[in-house]
Enzyme design. Structure first.
Site, PDB file in Angstrom:
ATOM      1  N   ASP A  26       0.815  -1.216   0.000  1.00 29.47           N
ATOM      2  CA  ASP A  26       0.000   0.000   0.000  1.00 29.47           C
ATOM      3  C   ASP A  26       0.856   1.277   0.000  1.00 29.47           C
ATOM      4  O   ASP A  26       1.970   1.274   0.506  1.00 29.47           O
ATOM      5  CB  ASP A  26      -0.913  -0.016   1.238  1.00 29.47           C
ATOM      6  CG  ASP A  26      -2.012   1.016   1.134  1.00 29.47           C
ATOM      7  OD1 ASP A  26      -2.336   1.445   0.008  1.00 29.47           O
ATOM      8  OD2 ASP A  26      -2.575   1.389   2.183  1.00 29.47           O
ATOM      9  N   ASN A  74     -11.009  -2.883  -4.587  1.00 26.07           N
ATOM     10  CA  ASN A  74     -10.289  -1.948  -5.462  1.00 26.07           C
ATOM     11  C   ASN A  74     -11.020  -1.667  -6.787  1.00 26.07           C
ATOM     12  O   ASN A  74     -10.673  -0.738  -7.511  1.00 26.07           O
ATOM     13  CB  ASN A  74      -8.851  -2.414  -5.723  1.00 26.07           C
ATOM     14  CG  ASN A  74      -7.930  -2.240  -4.527  1.00 26.07           C
ATOM     15  OD1 ASN A  74      -7.022  -3.035  -4.311  1.00 26.07           O
ATOM     16  ND2 ASN A  74      -8.145  -1.192  -3.724  1.00 26.07           N
TER      17      ASN A  74
END
Ligand code: IPE
Ligand code: IPE
Ligand code: MG
Length: 246
Positions: A26, A74
């Site tokens: 991330d 996502n």
């Protein structure tokens, strides 16, 4: 001063290596935005960081590295970003196979493959097939992966096997359950790493994290280097893993 890579390497206790490490990759977007670059540049740099992490794990003898590349959530991103990520995955899979074969690394997959665009699915299947015989290490890519989705898929398959008379409900214990998960052929998860400063799991490996050690870092994934990964492993080696014992 930050310690040098080789000094850190020497501090490693080879008897207490994590067998299985997972990383939530991330911070790509923030890394890029801070450099006035498009988010796509962050994702590209993130792919380079993955290459470095894989190399280190292989070098020191970690058996399995599982990385979160695209979550079931996502898809909520812009069409532009999603399609860039899908192309990047295809490119990565096509480029990486030769290197993985050279280094004897097997590719593994976690997630719902049916929900992926056909071109990603076929690149993935090809790479899985081309690296299937490799033995030194496994690199698992979690794509269209969600921990809750994985548990639902496992429950669905289990229910199907019960219906077909292949599984008796009273035989479903933790080990039998784990065999239906995407990580069925992986060692237990020892260490979960999340860069980018966020302190959450974001739906990653919910069942598998039960007794993993957690390591959080403020560094963004594209700048997370071999030294950072070594620091995480050294930190892990200082932990007292009690598993409920006194
Ligand atoms: C992780 O980086 C990559 C994916 C989720 C695909 P992000 O894109 O989430 O980066 P930030 O969190 O916005 O910085
Ligand atoms: C987790 O990161 C998913 C991946 C790294 C692939 P996100 O950026 O999607 O997580 P949240 O939205 O901050 O929880
Ligand atoms: Mg993020």
């Amino acid at each position: 001063m930050a310690e040098k890579y080789n000094d850190l390497l020497q501090q490693l206790d080879m008897e207490r290596l994590p067998r299985h490490i997972a990383i939530i990759m991330d911070g790509n977007g923030r890394w890029a935005t801070r450099r006035c670059l498009p988010r796509s540049a962050g994702h590209k740099a993130g792919a380079e960081a993955l290459r470095r992490a894989t190399e280190l794990c292989r070098e020191i003898g970690v058996e399995a590295l599982t990385v979160y590349a695209f979550s079931t959530e996502n898809w909520r991103r812009s069409e532009e970003e999603v399609s860039f990520l899908m192309s990047l995955l295809i490119e990565y899979l096509q480029k990486e196979v030769a290197l993985m074969n050279q280094q004897d690394i097997r590719l593994g997959f976690l997630g719902d493959m049916n929900g992926l665009p056909a071109e990603v699915r076929s690149a993935l299947l090809q790479a899985l097939q081309d690296t299937a015989e490799n033995k030194h290490m496994t690199l698992n890519l979690a794509i269209n992966y969600g921990g809750r989705d994985e548990l639902c898929r496992a429950a669905r398959r289990m229910a199907g096997d019960v219906q077909a008379g292949l599984l008796q409900p009273e035989k479903i214990d933790e080990a039998a359950f784990a065999a239906y998960l995407d990580t069925a052929d992986c060692p237990d998860l020892d260490l979960l790493i999340r860069p980018s400063g966020e302190l959450r799991l974001s739906n990653f490996l919910l069942f598998q994290c039960a007794y993993s050690e957690l390591y959080f870092s403020d560094r963004m994934w594209p700048e997370f280097g071999k030294r950072d990964l070594l620091s995480a492993i050294l930190d892990y080696q200082q932990r007292d893993r009690r598993f409920g014992r006194a």
